[in-house]
Design a protein around this motif. Sequence first.
Motif, short mmCIF file in Angstrom:
data_model
loop_
_atom_site.label_atom_id
_atom_site.label_comp_id
_atom_site.label_asym_id
_atom_site.label_seq_id
_atom_site.Cartn_x
_atom_site.Cartn_y
_atom_site.Cartn_z
N LEU A 181 34.43 38.39 48.17
CA LEU A 181 34.51 37.28 47.13
C LEU A 181 35.72 36.25 47.68
O LEU A 181 35.71 35.03 47.72
N SER A 182 36.77 37.13 47.99
CA SER A 182 37.99 36.18 48.34
C SER A 182 37.73 35.62 49.67
O SER A 182 38.12 34.30 49.83
N ARG A 238 35.29 32.69 49.30
CA ARG A 238 36.18 31.24 48.38
C ARG A 238 36.80 30.74 49.58
O ARG A 238 37.08 29.62 49.36
N LYS A 240 46.22 38.22 35.37
CA LYS A 240 44.95 38.41 36.32
C LYS A 240 44.65 36.92 36.67
O LYS A 240 44.30 36.87 37.77
N ASN A 292 35.35 42.41 45.66
CA ASN A 292 36.61 41.47 45.40
C ASN A 292 36.80 40.88 47.01
O ASN A 292 37.33 39.75 47.04
N GLN A 351 41.96 42.04 46.54
CA GLN A 351 43.06 42.25 45.27
C GLN A 351 44.29 42.89 46.07
O GLN A 351 45.13 43.21 45.09
N ARG A 358 43.92 35.60 40.56
CA ARG A 358 42.92 34.88 41.14
C ARG A 358 43.29 33.40 41.69
O ARG A 358 43.43 32.59 40.85
N HIS A 406 42.35 35.27 47.34
CA HIS A 406 42.81 36.31 46.48
C HIS A 406 42.17 36.53 45.22
O HIS A 406 41.55 35.46 44.73
N THR A 407 41.97 37.78 44.65
CA THR A 407 41.33 38.12 43.27
C THR A 407 42.06 39.09 42.65
O THR A 407 43.21 39.59 43.16
N ASP A 408 41.82 39.39 41.42
CA ASP A 408 42.37 40.31 40.73
C ASP A 408 41.84 41.58 40.71
O ASP A 408 40.95 41.66 41.93
N SER A 459 32.25 31.82 37.95
CA SER A 459 32.64 33.01 37.65
C SER A 459 32.02 34.08 38.59
O SER A 459 30.79 33.90 38.60
#
Length: 469
Positions: free
Chosen positions: A415-416, A419, A457, A412, A444, A461, A402-404, A369
């Motif tokens: 983070l994307s 990842r 959501k 976000n 997002q 993600r 991709h994220t929510d 998370s």
Amino acid sequence: MKHLNKLFSVVLLLVGLSSQAQDSNNPWAVTFGVNAVDTRVSAASKIGDKISQVFNAKDNWNVLPSVSYLNVSKNVGGNFSFGVTGSVNKIKKYVLERTTIPGDYAVVNPGDLSYYAADGIIKYSFKEALGSKVIDPSVHIGGGYTFFGDNSYGTANGGVGLTFWFTDMVGLSLQSTLKYSFDDKSIRTPESGVPTLFQHFAGLTFKFGGKDTDGDGIYDKDDACPEVAGLKQFKGCPDTDGDGIVDGSDSCPEIAGLAEFQGCPDTDGDGIADKDDACPEVAGPKSLNGCPDADGDGVADKSDKCPQVKGPAENAGCPWPDTDGDGVLDKDDKCIDVKGTVANNGCPEISQELILKLNAYAKTILFNSGKASFQKQTFPVLQSIAAILKEYPSARFSIEGHTDNSGKPASNMKLSVDRASAVKNYLIENGIAADRLMSAGYGQTKPIDTNKTKAGKANNRRVEVNLIK
């Protein structure tokens, strides 16, 4: 007289030695022999009487029984030569016209009267005009000074000669000269002055003085190669290999060859001289420097790894292989060991179904998370994705994160990106070439479901794997 004979003997020896390697090109000549003096021409008052007994040697000629004249001459150009003659004699026969009986002549002995003469002579030879190598007629003029007993006077000379050449350098010379004395009187005694007379000469002539540096029998002035022994037909230049081409024009002077190849041989007869022929003993085309090409593929047999089968030069004369049998030659096949399609450069094409399968796996990639680290149960999924990518070694893929909409958009986005990059790095570490992969994060900005529900959501993600075309 005794000393004079010794002098002539020395001259004979020197001339004999110097003429051993000479020929008709020699400019110098020495002649020596006997002479005869005839005074009848001065005694006679009539022209006919003057010459009627010019060759009456028995009654009129005065001859010494030894060498009595010496001539040294030099060719001065063309057929002309200039020389100097010295002669000696004893006058024991002097012809007088009887005063009581005109036209009647008496021969008297003046008492061993001495005779000396020194004469200059300019001679013109007709040998070249006759085109003869043996007979050499000539005419001459000149002048000199004669000592006759106690008297001496100048003379004007003219006459004819004939030489028979035994060799190019030795000949027998005969000459008759009328010597007109400027002291001549119509009636005289032997003691009264120097008479006009005929002097006849017979002797041996030796030519010498030519230079033949290389000793090939051709004199330097006519020798195109004066310092190297050669042949007459080549103007004194050598032809070492005897092929009829002089060494100076022969590209292969020590090996007999053909004129068309500048004296070089063509052993295999393919029209290429051996010196330029890469395969001089086997006929071949000029395009391959004289080497054969059995399969006609443009690659010489000596360099052709498949001389009986046509193949391109880039592959050493062998046909290109198609290892996987997919119709795409190995040189063009980006997947040599895997069957593919021509459209995809010999690699298998990726179907839409496979892309769906890859993305089905990608959806199950789980991260801790708020982080870019993988959960433990995700590693088998990543291994499965890597295995599929290895089956398509020429395909390139884009890893997208991709994220929510939970959290700040900037966080976000980061983070994307992290990842997607984590997935890419894992695949590289597990055998996928780095140049086949790229990664990007969209945060997002590209939802595929609503962000108003928990399930939506979860769908947003995600990691996607897309084919780069």
